[in-house]
Design a protein around this motif. Sequence first.
Motif, PDB file in Angstrom:
ATOM      1  N   UNK A  88      44.604  36.431  52.851  1.00  0.00           N
ATOM      2  CA  UNK A  88      43.563  35.285  52.691  1.00  0.00           C
ATOM      3  C   UNK A  88      43.678  34.716  51.262  1.00  0.00           C
ATOM      4  N   UNK A  89      43.250  33.342  51.413  1.00  0.00           N
ATOM      5  CA  UNK A  89      43.202  32.749  50.056  1.00  0.00           C
ATOM      6  C   UNK A  89      41.802  32.498  49.452  1.00  0.00           C
ATOM      7  N   UNK A 147      37.806  43.869  44.784  1.00  0.00           N
ATOM      8  CA  UNK A 147      38.447  43.088  45.837  1.00  0.00           C
ATOM      9  C   UNK A 147      40.126  43.012  45.806  1.00  0.00           C
ATOM     10  N   UNK A 148      40.529  43.020  47.062  1.00  0.00           N
ATOM     11  CA  UNK A 148      41.919  43.092  47.318  1.00  0.00           C
ATOM     12  C   UNK A 148      42.459  41.886  46.772  1.00  0.00           C
ATOM     13  N   UNK A 172      41.789  36.735  37.270  1.00  0.00           N
ATOM     14  CA  UNK A 172      42.495  37.275  38.448  1.00  0.00           C
ATOM     15  C   UNK A 172      42.572  38.645  38.526  1.00  0.00           C
ATOM     16  N   UNK A 173      43.402  39.353  39.637  1.00  0.00           N
ATOM     17  CA  UNK A 173      43.588  40.761  39.294  1.00  0.00           C
ATOM     18  C   UNK A 173      45.268  40.849  39.496  1.00  0.00           C
ATOM     19  N   UNK A 174      45.619  42.011  39.217  1.00  0.00           N
ATOM     20  CA  UNK A 174      47.023  42.505  39.649  1.00  0.00           C
ATOM     21  C   UNK A 174      47.397  42.289  40.823  1.00  0.00           C
ATOM     22  N   UNK A 189      43.136  45.091  36.108  1.00  0.00           N
ATOM     23  CA  UNK A 189      43.721  46.193  36.824  1.00  0.00           C
ATOM     24  C   UNK A 189      43.176  46.478  38.222  1.00  0.00           C
ATOM     25  N   UNK A 190      43.961  47.154  38.876  1.00  0.00           N
ATOM     26  CA  UNK A 190      43.659  47.615  40.461  1.00  0.00           C
ATOM     27  C   UNK A 190      42.232  48.339  40.111  1.00  0.00           C
ATOM     28  N   UNK A 191      41.170  47.765  41.060  1.00  0.00           N
ATOM     29  CA  UNK A 191      39.875  48.361  40.781  1.00  0.00           C
ATOM     30  C   UNK A 191      39.014  47.830  40.052  1.00  0.00           C
TER      31      UNK A 191
END
Length: 480
Positions: A37-38, A56-57, A96-98, A178-180
């Motif tokens: 998704x975007x 979030x993914x 943003x996220x990794x 980071x993740x999470x």
Amino acid sequence: MKTILKLTTFTVALFMFSCMENKGKEYATAEEIPVNREMQAELTSPPNVPRPVGKRKAKKLIVNMEILEQESEITNGVSYVYWTFGGTVPGSFIRTRVGDEVEFTLSNHPDNKLPHNIDLHAVNGPGGGAESSFVAPGYEKTFSFKTLNPGLYVYHCATAPVGMHIANGMYGLILVEPEGGLPPVDKEYYIMQGDFYTKGKNGERGLQPFDMQKAIDEDADYVVFNGSVDALTGDNALTAKVGETIRLYVGNGGPNLVSSFHVIGEIFDKVHVEGGDMINENVQTTLIPAGGAAIVEFKVDVPGSFILVDHSIFRAFNKGALGMLNVEGEERKKIYSGEIREGIYLPEGPTIQAMPTTDEIVESEIPAKNLEEQLKFGKQAYNQTCVACHQAEGQGIANAFPPLAKSDYLNADVNRSIDIVLHGLSGEITVNGDTYNSVMTKQMLSPDEIANVLTYVYNSWDNSGAVVTKEMVLKVKNQK
Ligand SMILES: [Cu+2]
């Protein structure tokens, strides 16, 4: 029976263990993190930051950034043509996220005069995106990158002359969580330092063009947080409540100066050094390089006004690198008592102490245009110099500092008051029937400032309303 039970427990434990193993190492590298998704990125103006990424993914994140060249005030009465990412200095905050795939569109407003581009330090690629984003007025460019490294990164324009584009305000921050996500806190703010170079000296009024030679000499006229002298003071101050945890995303656009970032009256519980993974604890001042960033976190324990500074301290008090965090809530006397007692301490005896002469003080660069401005500047000067002794409402302190409010002594003789501020005062005086026998040192103010501060005093708190001019001050000064 017993053996079976044991065996089952063992299997369950093994199963859980392997699940946990899996969770952390789902993907060997950030590059392998899939996006589905975007979504449109939320962009914010300083000092605000977008909502946390949390759990979030990874997604395809659409970022639309608009370049605007626009005039606004760097300080009272002084304007500057800023070049901006998103209409503010620093530019809009990107979160943003990794593993995100960022699709970045840079548009250059048709009213702008120059081409620009963007170099994001969060990008792994030539020029950090600069080469793919070079865009003329009236056009837009799109490029895409995957965020591989978590951290807080600077972005800036990299169009020649690069230094000039940065000096005019073309920088901002992009956070890659980071993740999470990052641990939750109560308040988050966005602050970025920058140095500015103007043809006129600090405070010289009017529209001030950029000065290339001063920029090359690294001789800054202004060093500020969030683009202007008052961006984080007065009504623009940051706020928090006692007991809250604060996270500041602090960047330094430069172009030249390194920031010694400090909050007066606070200790950083944690600093993500240089915006990366390393966490230092219990830090007083953290260095933020030009083109670098840091995440600082602390809990506010007591109420009050906490001052954010570049601890290269003349920048703070003379060039603008000063912000405020106002904390409200209950006093906590065990952590900070406040003033317990006060006495008069005169080691050199009751004579006027040696101080630099007023001749050594540079003239204020900002003469007031009218009475209204005189009162405004006068109030500022009063709150910087006189308030410590004569108090906020001019009420003074019994037996130590005479009142300026409704003072018969003050109102009786304007020239005498000028003389007192110019040269100081000692010996016994009587104000409103009370005697004082103390020392006021000469005040380090220019003739302009003395005129303003006394006009403010005479026009406040039921005083006579007299107006003091620079000429009157010079006359008294030259009599001696
Ligand atoms: Cu530019």
